[in-house]
Design a protein around this motif. Structure first.
Motif, PDB file in Angstrom:
ATOM      1  N   THR A 110       7.819  12.463  -0.480  1.00 45.78           N
ATOM      2  CA  THR A 110       6.905  11.335  -0.318  1.00 45.78           C
ATOM      3  C   THR A 110       6.084  11.130  -1.589  1.00 45.78           C
ATOM      4  O   THR A 110       5.906  12.066  -2.361  1.00 45.78           O
ATOM      5  N   PRO A 111       5.558   9.918  -1.821  1.00 45.16           N
ATOM      6  CA  PRO A 111       5.649   8.752  -0.945  1.00 45.16           C
ATOM      7  C   PRO A 111       7.043   8.123  -0.961  1.00 45.16           C
ATOM      8  O   PRO A 111       7.686   8.074  -2.009  1.00 45.16           O
TER       9      PRO A 111
ATOM     10  N   LYS B 127       9.203  -0.307   4.131  1.00 47.20           N
ATOM     11  CA  LYS B 127       8.800   1.065   3.815  1.00 47.20           C
ATOM     12  C   LYS B 127       9.981   1.961   4.164  1.00 47.20           C
ATOM     13  O   LYS B 127      10.361   2.088   5.331  1.00 47.20           O
TER      14      LYS B 127
ATOM     15  N   ASP C  66      11.352   4.892   4.986  1.00 45.73           N
ATOM     16  CA  ASP C  66      11.338   6.247   5.538  1.00 45.73           C
ATOM     17  C   ASP C  66      12.731   6.720   5.952  1.00 45.73           C
ATOM     18  O   ASP C  66      12.904   7.870   6.360  1.00 45.73           O
TER      19      ASP C  66
ATOM     20  N   ARG D 213       8.477  13.418   9.207  1.00 49.96           N
ATOM     21  CA  ARG D 213       7.018  13.488   8.979  1.00 49.96           C
ATOM     22  C   ARG D 213       6.349  14.289  10.097  1.00 49.96           C
ATOM     23  O   ARG D 213       5.401  15.038   9.862  1.00 49.96           O
TER      24      ARG D 213
ATOM     25  N   CYS E  93       1.191   8.836   7.122  1.00 44.58           N
ATOM     26  CA  CYS E  93       1.943   7.723   6.553  1.00 44.58           C
ATOM     27  C   CYS E  93       1.071   6.485   6.381  1.00 44.58           C
ATOM     28  O   CYS E  93       1.217   5.739   5.405  1.00 44.58           O
TER      29      CYS E  93
ATOM     30  N   GLU F 188      -0.770   6.917   3.250  1.00 48.61           N
ATOM     31  CA  GLU F 188       0.173   6.743   2.139  1.00 48.61           C
ATOM     32  C   GLU F 188       0.449   5.253   1.899  1.00 48.61           C
ATOM     33  O   GLU F 188       0.456   4.776   0.748  1.00 48.61           O
TER      34      GLU F 188
ATOM     35  N   GLN G 168      -0.276   2.656  -1.392  1.00 50.12           N
ATOM     36  CA  GLN G 168       0.777   1.838  -2.007  1.00 50.12           C
ATOM     37  C   GLN G 168       0.431   0.353  -1.959  1.00 50.12           C
ATOM     38  O   GLN G 168       0.700  -0.386  -2.915  1.00 50.12           O
TER      39      GLN G 168
END
Length: 341
Positions: A13-14, A34, A36, A49, A169, A172, A176
């Protein structure tokens, strides 16, 4: 450390946050994703996560085996198997599901990673929840008699501990969004077992983050906002959270679940093809395909604000494409792309 709880940090991450320019132009909205799905173990996905917290708790309890539950093709189970292998645990999955007739998709990956899978037969009398509970007890007893110390992880990792993965998250994402100068961020995420959605919702409310959140339900609930409120209240009690939320604070769209969990849906497959052909990004038929289908249809109906920047979290689940009941439908629809010369 988040809300007083430690985790084992193993993620890359990120994860990327990127604007999908072709989709944005064609749908007439500012659309971001995003990623993930690009997390770094077991082919990736959102459950990793959560597993950062479960692994730490399992280690603290001296566990030697991770046991979880879900459907036969559970993404969470597959990622639990991956992290079990990474950290030296045995692993097992219990599912009240029939054998699908082949070892494919997540079941294949489970086996590759050495995970024991127990498929429980229905008897026509006993509720699934009781069958699952009894099977978990039986499997736990079996392995503890062999000398293992079993650590149980709930379905989807969706409890008070697992929600912390998406509390992280949200923070995070906030960093961003600020770095990229994204205005009026509106997060879109799948709602299945709800841990991902709830972690985000709790962080947004308690960290005073400048973002909206909408969940897209992918399976029927008897009372989805009631479930959300109960889940949040458990988080609030466990961690002493200050924000008080009401039913109306949970924005979850239930118009696109198509009446069942992980069912083949033509509209969803069309949304998967659309994303693949515009952006080269693969969605899955159970979770992200249903979620993007909802976004696409709402945009085409002009029901999404031109002022907001929509950020869909890609939660992974791509092995689901290879399950027989989805794959067979796609094989028929995509046959015209096959040429024998």
């Amino acid at each position: 450390m988040t809300l007083g709880r430690e985790k084992v940090c193993f993620l890359n991450t990120p994860t990327p946050l990127e604007q999908l320019k072709t989709v944005s132009r064609e749908l007439g909205i500012r659309f971001y994703m995003k990623r993930d799905d690009l997390t770094n173990y077991g082919t990736g996905g959102n459950k990793l996560r959560k597993l950062e917290y479960f692994v730490k708790d399992a280690q603290d309890h001296g566990a030697t085996m991770l046991l979880t539950v879900g459907g036969a093709q559970t993404n969470h189970g597959r990622l639990t198997a991956a992290i079990a292998a990474r950290y030296g645990f045995r692993s097992a999955i219990v599912a009240v599901d029939p054998y699908p007739g082949e070892i494919s998709a997540n079941l294949l990956l489970d086996g590759i990673m050495g995970c024991q899978v127990y498929l429980v037969r229905k008897d026509g009398r006993t509720p699934d929840s009781q069958l699952l509970q009894d099977a978990v007890a039986r499997v736990t007893k079996e392995w503890e008699e062999k000398g293992e110390k079993v650590y149980f992880i709930p379905m989807g990792g969706s409890d008070e501990l697992g929600a912390l993965g998406y509390y992280d998250c949200a923070l995070e994402l906030d960093a961003q969004i600020r770095e990229q100068g994204i205005t009026n961020p509106h997060i879109i995420v799948t709602v299945g077992s709800m841990g991902t959605y709830m972690g985000l919702a709790a962080a947004i409310a308690n960290e005073h983050l400048n973002m909206k959140l909408t969940g897209i339900g992918i399976m029927p609930y008897r009372d989805i906002t009631g479930h959300a409120l109960d889940y949040y209240e458990r988080l609030r009690k466990t961690y002493g959270l200050e924000a008080v939320l009401r039913r109306e604070d949970f924005h979850i769209n239930t118009d696109f679940d198509y009446g069942a969990y992980n069912n083949p849906v033509e509209d969803v497959r069309k949304a998967i093809y659309y994303m693949g052909r515009r952006e080269g990004i693969i969605l899955d038929p159970c979770y992200t395909g249903k979620t993007f289908n909802a976004v696409k249809k709402l945009a085409e109906r002009s029901e999404l604000s031109k002022e907001d920047s929509y950020i869909m979290i890609h939660t992974g689940g791509i092995p689901g494409i290879y399950t027989k009941h989805h794959r067979s439908e796609m094989e028929v629809e995509l046959m015209n792309y096959m040429h024998i010369i």
